[in-house]
Design a protein around this motif. Structure first.
Motif, mmCIF file in Angstrom:
data_model
loop_
_atom_site.group_PDB
_atom_site.id
_atom_site.type_symbol
_atom_site.label_atom_id
_atom_site.label_comp_id
_atom_site.label_asym_id
_atom_site.label_seq_id
_atom_site.Cartn_x
_atom_site.Cartn_y
_atom_site.Cartn_z
ATOM 1 N N LEU A 27 6.636 59.181 29.985
ATOM 2 C CA LEU A 27 6.580 58.307 30.960
ATOM 3 C C LEU A 27 7.137 58.763 32.384
ATOM 4 O O LEU A 27 6.593 58.416 33.376
ATOM 5 N N GLN A 28 7.951 59.760 32.166
ATOM 6 C CA GLN A 28 8.218 60.272 33.391
ATOM 7 C C GLN A 28 7.378 61.191 34.134
ATOM 8 O O GLN A 28 7.517 61.533 35.644
ATOM 9 N N LYS A 29 6.314 61.566 33.575
ATOM 10 C CA LYS A 29 5.060 62.249 34.455
ATOM 11 C C LYS A 29 4.294 61.241 35.247
ATOM 12 O O LYS A 29 3.515 61.418 36.270
ATOM 13 N N ASP A 30 4.642 59.918 35.087
ATOM 14 C CA ASP A 30 4.161 58.774 36.224
ATOM 15 C C ASP A 30 5.148 58.616 37.307
ATOM 16 O O ASP A 30 6.219 58.086 37.122
ATOM 17 N N GLU A 31 4.786 59.048 38.344
ATOM 18 C CA GLU A 31 5.702 58.890 39.574
ATOM 19 C C GLU A 31 6.023 57.487 39.803
ATOM 20 O O GLU A 31 7.377 57.220 40.185
ATOM 21 N N GLU A 32 5.346 56.409 39.519
ATOM 22 C CA GLU A 32 5.826 55.001 39.647
ATOM 23 C C GLU A 32 6.744 54.358 38.755
ATOM 24 O O GLU A 32 7.422 53.486 38.994
ATOM 25 N N LEU B 60 7.306 45.078 31.197
ATOM 26 C CA LEU B 60 7.784 43.534 31.317
ATOM 27 C C LEU B 60 8.049 43.652 32.795
ATOM 28 O O LEU B 60 8.493 44.576 33.491
ATOM 29 N N GLY B 61 8.195 42.271 33.375
ATOM 30 C CA GLY B 61 8.478 41.792 34.767
ATOM 31 C C GLY B 61 7.768 42.663 35.832
ATOM 32 O O GLY B 61 6.334 42.563 35.761
ATOM 33 N N LYS C 216 2.041 47.319 35.169
ATOM 34 C CA LYS C 216 1.343 48.497 34.225
ATOM 35 C C LYS C 216 0.563 47.723 32.984
ATOM 36 O O LYS C 216 1.327 46.949 32.368
ATOM 37 N N PRO C 217 -0.662 48.145 32.340
ATOM 38 C CA PRO C 217 -1.153 47.813 31.461
ATOM 39 C C PRO C 217 -0.459 48.352 30.237
ATOM 40 O O PRO C 217 -0.039 49.251 30.030
ATOM 41 N N LYS C 218 -0.622 47.454 28.941
ATOM 42 C CA LYS C 218 -0.184 47.940 27.594
ATOM 43 C C LYS C 218 -0.604 49.246 27.123
ATOM 44 O O LYS C 218 -1.923 49.521 27.760
ATOM 45 N N LEU C 219 0.147 50.036 26.616
ATOM 46 C CA LEU C 219 -0.305 51.362 26.342
ATOM 47 C C LEU C 219 -0.283 51.470 24.768
ATOM 48 O O LEU C 219 0.530 51.094 24.256
ATOM 49 N N LYS C 220 -1.291 52.185 24.150
ATOM 50 C CA LYS C 220 -1.260 52.709 22.559
ATOM 51 C C LYS C 220 -1.028 54.087 22.661
ATOM 52 O O LYS C 220 -1.793 54.600 23.373
#
Length: 73
Positions: A29-34, A7-8, A12-16
């Motif tokens: 999620l911590q694998k994504d630097e952003e 949100l906000g 990022k797009p929604k993930l399943k």
């Protein structure tokens, strides 16, 4: 399978995902630097209820949202 929504200002797009706990989700999620910095700031909701226990189990169909801090007047 769970659905994750950002949100906000998190663009990022929604993930399943096939994830079984919030702890496992955080590790993913911590694998994504952003996202690393956002993870320390965001609240997390499961099915529109704020959750604070990282060991909370997730079940098929849960809707998870990352809620960044907001300011306003």
């Amino acid at each position: 399978m769970i659905e994750l929504e950002f949100l906000g200002p998190i663009q990022k797009p929604k993930l399943k995902l096939e994830i079984s706990t919030l702890k496992e989700l955080k590790e993913f999620l911590q694998k994504d630097e952003e996202l690393k910095d956002w993870l320390e700031l965001c609240a997390i909701s499961i099915n529109e209820k704020i959750i604070t226990d990282i060991n909370t189990p997730l079940k098929h169909g849960d809707k998870i949202a990352l809620l960044p801090p907001v300011s306003g007047g």
